[in-house]
Design a protein around this motif. Structure first.
Motif, mmCIF file in Angstrom:
data_model
loop_
_atom_site.group_PDB
_atom_site.id
_atom_site.type_symbol
_atom_site.label_atom_id
_atom_site.label_comp_id
_atom_site.label_asym_id
_atom_site.label_seq_id
_atom_site.Cartn_x
_atom_site.Cartn_y
_atom_site.Cartn_z
ATOM 1 N N LEU A 140 -6.584 0.586 -9.200
ATOM 2 C CA LEU A 140 -7.853 0.723 -8.487
ATOM 3 C C LEU A 140 -7.982 2.090 -7.839
ATOM 4 O O LEU A 140 -6.993 2.696 -7.422
ATOM 5 C CB LEU A 140 -7.953 -0.325 -7.376
ATOM 6 N N HIS A 170 -5.082 -8.316 -0.783
ATOM 7 C CA HIS A 170 -6.075 -7.655 -1.639
ATOM 8 C C HIS A 170 -6.990 -8.695 -2.257
ATOM 9 O O HIS A 170 -7.239 -8.705 -3.462
ATOM 10 C CB HIS A 170 -5.410 -6.787 -2.698
ATOM 11 N N HIS A 199 -4.488 3.537 -6.184
ATOM 12 C CA HIS A 199 -3.289 2.689 -6.304
ATOM 13 C C HIS A 199 -2.277 3.310 -7.274
ATOM 14 O O HIS A 199 -2.646 3.994 -8.230
ATOM 15 C CB HIS A 199 -3.674 1.313 -6.858
ATOM 16 N N HIS A 219 0.811 -1.222 0.000
ATOM 17 C CA HIS A 219 0.000 0.000 0.000
ATOM 18 C C HIS A 219 0.843 1.270 0.000
ATOM 19 O O HIS A 219 1.639 1.500 0.909
ATOM 20 C CB HIS A 219 -0.947 -0.010 1.207
ATOM 21 N N HIS A 255 -0.717 -5.553 2.865
ATOM 22 C CA HIS A 255 -1.918 -6.258 3.330
ATOM 23 C C HIS A 255 -2.491 -7.045 2.157
ATOM 24 O O HIS A 255 -2.137 -6.800 1.008
ATOM 25 C CB HIS A 255 -2.927 -5.255 3.907
HETATM 26 CU CU1 C2O Z 1 -4.582 -0.608 0.972
HETATM 27 CU CU2 C2O Z 1 -6.572 -1.255 -2.589
HETATM 28 O O1 C2O Z 1 -5.575 -0.996 -0.800
#
Ligand code: C2O
Ligand code: CU
Length: 456
Positions: free
Chosen positions: A436, A132, A395, A90, A130
């Motif tokens: 995204l 996804h 993103h 992230h 993390h």
């Molecule tokens: Cu922290 Cu699309 O995510």
């Protein structure tokens, strides 16, 4: 003698110790494994049993991944969970193929499977990793860790550098994670809110510190849906970076508001006297509790240090001409107590497990919200026509908030929008791929608050 900062010295000392112990330290870097598996953690008070969690390497938080700006990270991700997963890095302006978005940049890694991630780190700062895939369940179970990128030059002079991953857990009476992840009431309201807050997996996180010591605190909100509003007692200082990106000028610390996924780097001095306590307190008006306690046990120096310099800027393309930007509008509707959507439409959505829409649709769809060529500027006007706040995350890029008066906010990768607010963001789309844009309240994105952009 070379004049090393304390932290550089620390890094050097650690590096050489590791080299002595493990001759193959550089191989270890490329061969390291990030292993998603079940584990346990004492999240509730000690009279309760341990909580069964899912963690990277079996712990919550997962291991700190730390490297210098410009360096490369290589990790073999192994999935030993009973469910398919992936790893998203992230806030890293990463090559698209390594973004870890199941269904977009890779297939989800099946139980027993693996996937090799490798990428370079363009920016210094505080990031995290993390899953996804079914993030609303997997992150609620404890899958996350910090990814820290150290400044190449001019790292700030601090006595200590502390990472604080702040989470919000929903535990049942036996201190186990409430498995009701697909609760439509949560999805249509503020998301899955918990009943136990932890810092680095501990309910009563405590550090021993010295009076007038200077700390860099890297706060990371890893909660599914909780917005933390954090006030400081017995320590004072500045915000120096948001979402990894340095502020041009450090800002005096007041309340730090962190939407899910947002980060703040603080440089603070312990002003509480020797023998006293300082603390970080969560206070959102509805409830108030201590997140972290700093036990002042010594005196570091007689007087506070002066104001810190700004952190060195990261190499993010600057927005040159907003008038030439490619524009898109994003209308956010749905959820409980929403006004913008017909009841019949909402019922129809709920029958598909959705509650929210972006421009009238609740699924990703074949067509991107906007498609541009590399290095074009994108400007997106997002209107929150719902009764709920949302933390919108992009993103592959950091963006700036274009304010009504034309000035621009700091670089961020996640921005908190209040109910009924309209927020415009702009950025140079210099990273090719499919990216995204979604709400980082994980129940909201699963329930429809998700779209994507294409940079060719
Ligand atoms: Cu922290 Cu699309 O995510
Ligand atoms: Cu949301």
């Amino acid at each position: 003698m070379i004049d090393l900062t304390r932290r550089q010295f620390h890094r050097l000392a650690l590096g050489s110790a590791a080299t002595l112990a493990l001759p193959s330290v550089s191989n270890a870097q490329t061969g390291e494994i990030l292993h998603a598996k079940e584990g346990t953690a004492q999240l509730a008070p000690s009279q309760y049993p341990e909580t069964q969690i899912w963690g990277y390497n079996g712990t919550v938080p997962g291991p700190v991944i730390r490297a210098n700006q410009g360096a490369r990270i290589d990790r073999l991700f192994k999935n030993d969970l009973p469910q398919a997963s992936s790893v998203h890095w992230h806030g890293i302006r990463i090559e698209n193929a390594m973004d870890g978005v199941s269904g977009i940049t890779q297939a989800a890694v099946a139980p027993g499977g693996d996937f090799r991630y490798g990428f370079t780190l363009p920016d210094a700062g505080t990031y995290w990793y993390h899953p996804h895939n079914r993030s609303f369940e997997q992150m609620a179970r404890g899958l996350y860790g910090a990814l820290i990128v150290d400044e190449d030059t001019e790292a700030p002079e601090v006595d200590r550098d502390e990472i604080m991953l702040i989470d919000d857990w929903r535990l049942n009476g036996r201190a186990q994670i409430d498995p009701d992840f697909e609760n439509m009431h949560d999805w249509g309201h503020g998301g899955r809110l918990g009943n136990v807050a932890t810092v680095n997996g501990e309910r009563k996180y405590t550090l021993e510190v010295s009076h007038n010591a200077r700390l860099r605190l890297r706060l990371i909100n890893t909660a599914n849906a909780r917005i933390f509003e954090i006030i400081a007692r017995g320590l004072d200082g500045w915000v120096v970076a948001l979402d990894g990106m340095p502020l041009e000028t450090p800002q005096a610390l007041s309340k730090t508001v962190l939407a899910p996924a947002q980060r703040a780097d603080l440089i603070v001095d312990i002003t509480a006297a020797n023998g006293e306590k300082a603390s970080l307190i969560s206070d959102d008006g509805a409830s108030r509790y201590t997140l972290a306690t700093f036990d002042v046990k010594r005196t570091e120096r007689a007087k506070r240090l002066g104001m810190p310099k700004a952190l060195p800027a990261n190499p993010v393309s600057s927005i040159k001409d907003l008038t030439a930007a490619h524009q898109a509008d994003l209308l956010i509707q749905g959820g409980a107590m929403g006004s913008g959507m017909m009841m019949t439409m909402l019922r129809q959505l709920i029958s598909r497990g959705k509650v929210w829409t972006f421009n009238g649709r609740a699924e990703l769809g074949e067509k991107p919200l906007i498609e541009v060529e590399r290095n074009e500027t994108i400007r997106i006007a997002m209107t929150n026509d719902t009764a709920w706040p949302h933390g919108m995350h992009l993103h592959g890029h950091h963006f700036r908030h274009v304010k009504a008066n034309g000035t621009m906010g700091p670089l961020r990768d996640t921005i908190l929008m209040n109910p009924k607010e309209r927020v415009e963001i702009a950025f140079v789309a210099d990273n090719p791929g499919d990216w995204l844009l979604h709400c980082h309240m994980l129940e909201h994105s699963e329930a429809g608050m998700i779209t994507w952009l294409r940079v060719t």
